[in-house]
Design a protein around this motif. Sequence first.
Motif, PDB file in Angstrom:
ATOM      1  N   GLY A 125     -10.495 -20.189 115.897  1.00 31.62           N
ATOM      2  CA  GLY A 125     -10.162 -20.499 117.277  1.00 31.62           C
ATOM      3  C   GLY A 125     -11.048 -19.726 118.239  1.00 31.62           C
ATOM      4  O   GLY A 125     -11.684 -18.732 117.881  1.00 31.62           O
ATOM      5  N   SER A 126     -11.099 -20.198 119.474  1.00 35.22           N
ATOM      6  CA  SER A 126     -11.877 -19.530 120.524  1.00 35.22           C
ATOM      7  C   SER A 126     -11.076 -19.594 121.818  1.00 35.22           C
ATOM      8  O   SER A 126      -9.930 -20.052 121.838  1.00 35.22           O
ATOM      9  N   THR A 127     -11.666 -19.140 122.899  1.00 30.29           N
ATOM     10  CA  THR A 127     -10.930 -19.044 124.171  1.00 30.29           C
ATOM     11  C   THR A 127     -10.276 -20.359 124.569  1.00 30.29           C
ATOM     12  O   THR A 127      -9.103 -20.404 124.949  1.00 30.29           O
ATOM     13  N   ARG A 128     -11.003 -21.446 124.459  1.00 25.91           N
ATOM     14  CA  ARG A 128     -10.506 -22.743 124.919  1.00 25.91           C
ATOM     15  C   ARG A 128     -10.029 -23.658 123.792  1.00 25.91           C
ATOM     16  O   ARG A 128      -9.499 -24.742 124.060  1.00 25.91           O
ATOM     17  N   ILE A 129     -10.250 -23.267 122.557  1.00 19.70           N
ATOM     18  CA  ILE A 129      -9.949 -24.150 121.431  1.00 19.70           C
ATOM     19  C   ILE A 129      -9.134 -23.388 120.396  1.00 19.70           C
ATOM     20  O   ILE A 129      -9.612 -22.395 119.843  1.00 19.70           O
ATOM     21  N   GLN A 130      -7.909 -23.851 120.149  1.00 23.33           N
ATOM     22  CA  GLN A 130      -7.043 -23.224 119.162  1.00 23.33           C
ATOM     23  C   GLN A 130      -6.628 -24.244 118.106  1.00 23.33           C
ATOM     24  O   GLN A 130      -6.531 -25.447 118.381  1.00 23.33           O
ATOM     25  N   HIS A 131      -6.385 -23.778 116.895  1.00 24.70           N
ATOM     26  CA  HIS A 131      -5.877 -24.650 115.842  1.00 24.70           C
ATOM     27  C   HIS A 131      -4.498 -25.181 116.235  1.00 24.70           C
ATOM     28  O   HIS A 131      -3.700 -24.473 116.848  1.00 24.70           O
ATOM     29  N   ASP A 132      -4.227 -26.429 115.873  1.00 23.91           N
ATOM     30  CA  ASP A 132      -2.947 -27.033 116.222  1.00 23.91           C
ATOM     31  C   ASP A 132      -2.685 -28.169 115.230  1.00 23.91           C
ATOM     32  O   ASP A 132      -3.594 -28.970 114.962  1.00 23.91           O
ATOM     33  N   PRO A 133      -1.473 -28.265 114.678  1.00 25.72           N
ATOM     34  CA  PRO A 133      -1.177 -29.366 113.751  1.00 25.72           C
ATOM     35  C   PRO A 133      -1.415 -30.745 114.361  1.00 25.72           C
ATOM     36  O   PRO A 133      -1.765 -31.693 113.645  1.00 25.72           O
ATOM     37  N   ARG A 134      -1.243 -30.882 115.668  1.00 25.39           N
ATOM     38  CA  ARG A 134      -1.493 -32.181 116.309  1.00 25.39           C
ATOM     39  C   ARG A 134      -2.949 -32.581 116.168  1.00 25.39           C
ATOM     40  O   ARG A 134      -3.271 -33.759 115.918  1.00 25.39           O
ATOM     41  N   PHE A 135      -3.855 -31.619 116.352  1.00 29.75           N
ATOM     42  CA  PHE A 135      -5.281 -31.905 116.209  1.00 29.75           C
ATOM     43  C   PHE A 135      -5.615 -32.241 114.758  1.00 29.75           C
ATOM     44  O   PHE A 135      -6.411 -33.149 114.484  1.00 29.75           O
ATOM     45  N   ALA A 136      -5.022 -31.497 113.815  1.00 36.15           N
ATOM     46  CA  ALA A 136      -5.281 -31.748 112.401  1.00 36.15           C
ATOM     47  C   ALA A 136      -4.805 -33.152 112.000  1.00 36.15           C
ATOM     48  O   ALA A 136      -5.511 -33.885 111.291  1.00 36.15           O
ATOM     49  N   ASP A 137      -3.622 -33.542 112.454  1.00 36.21           N
ATOM     50  CA  ASP A 137      -3.093 -34.869 112.127  1.00 36.21           C
ATOM     51  C   ASP A 137      -3.991 -35.969 112.695  1.00 36.21           C
ATOM     52  O   ASP A 137      -4.233 -36.992 112.040  1.00 36.21           O
ATOM     53  N   TYR A 138      -4.481 -35.752 113.900  1.00 37.30           N
ATOM     54  CA  TYR A 138      -5.361 -36.745 114.536  1.00 37.30           C
ATOM     55  C   TYR A 138      -6.664 -36.864 113.750  1.00 37.30           C
ATOM     56  O   TYR A 138      -7.161 -37.969 113.501  1.00 37.30           O
ATOM     57  N   ALA A 139      -7.223 -35.730 113.334  1.00 38.22           N
ATOM     58  CA  ALA A 139      -8.482 -35.738 112.585  1.00 38.22           C
ATOM     59  C   ALA A 139      -8.328 -36.450 111.250  1.00 38.22           C
ATOM     60  O   ALA A 139      -9.202 -37.215 110.818  1.00 38.22           O
ATOM     61  N   ARG A 140      -7.191 -36.232 110.571  1.00 40.15           N
ATOM     62  CA  ARG A 140      -7.005 -36.796 109.224  1.00 40.15           C
ATOM     63  C   ARG A 140      -6.817 -38.310 109.240  1.00 40.15           C
ATOM     64  O   ARG A 140      -6.863 -38.944 108.186  1.00 40.15           O
ATOM     65  N   GLN A 141      -6.644 -38.892 110.408  1.00 38.37           N
ATOM     66  CA  GLN A 141      -6.629 -40.347 110.488  1.00 38.37           C
ATOM     67  C   GLN A 141      -8.006 -40.934 110.194  1.00 38.37           C
ATOM     68  O   GLN A 141      -8.132 -42.102 109.826  1.00 38.37           O
TER      69      GLN A 141
END
Length: 316
Positions: A125-141
């Motif tokens: 993660g960085s200042t503006r970008i953090q890990h999130d299950p919502r992002f992971a679910d979207y990517a795995r599509q």
Amino acid sequence: MTATAQYRILHSTSYQYSEPVALCQNQLRMRPRTQPHLTCHECQVQIEPQPLSIDTHPDYFGNIVDSFSIEALHRSLIVNVRSRVSVFAPEAENLLDAPAWETLVGDVRAGTTPIDWQAREFTFGSTRIQHDPRFADYARQCLLPGVSVTEGVDALTRKIHRDFRYDTTATDVNTSTSHAFELKAGVCQDFAHIQIACLRSIGLPARYVSGYLRTYPPPGKPRLVGCDESHAWISVYAGSQIGWVDFDPTNAVRTGTDHIPICHGRDYDDISPMRGIVLGGGATTLRVSVDVAPVETTAEPALGPPIGPPLGTPVN
């Protein structure tokens, strides 16, 4: 034959102050640097008023930084950065050898090669970008089991372009990545942050790229000086044999000779073009213009191989 385009670039920034400024200290990240798909032939930085001191040095990511200080009363600050560069399109056939994305995640976590280990810092993660299950679910599509890194990121780039609305009024420079994701709207900065968040959330190294995008006038209209703008896109690590590959979710393309990379970092905060502090100044008026003028090409410049339906005018 590898497509090549050469450009002259003028990035102009002007601050006008209602009250005198007694002191300003700034950092610029506007100098192109030679890298795998770009050669910088020359670059000049002009600052008015003349700084008391200026220091040019690389930052942690290798971007070229101009740090300067003005310690005399002034009511305006003008920064002009003039560059001449050549941009080379990546060889598309090299991307066919990209590993499955799960394999790459494992190689990066294990630090299988030195370059895998170096890429690993772009999974955090960085200042503006953090890990999130919502992002992971979207990517795995899009990044399905066994899909290659480049094929999966192609699909994710196309999906973001399809699902998100380009809207200059929906967000501003301080909008969080999570909020832009909820809005399903924003500009190139938001689209890049969202795609990076999706990739990092499943363990893939991804970095933020700032630069310029050459655009084209409507048929029969002249190209207007200053009509081009700063742009942002993403770079994903595709393994030690391929390296980093750039994608533009705003335009649903893999980058080509119309994309001119300047800096890369973890997110926008690492590589904003100009930042600093002022003492005094009152109300401030800011004007920014960018002119990207083609000098010479050895092949038709292009946004890069389209990864979706044909698009219209590129969006900055």
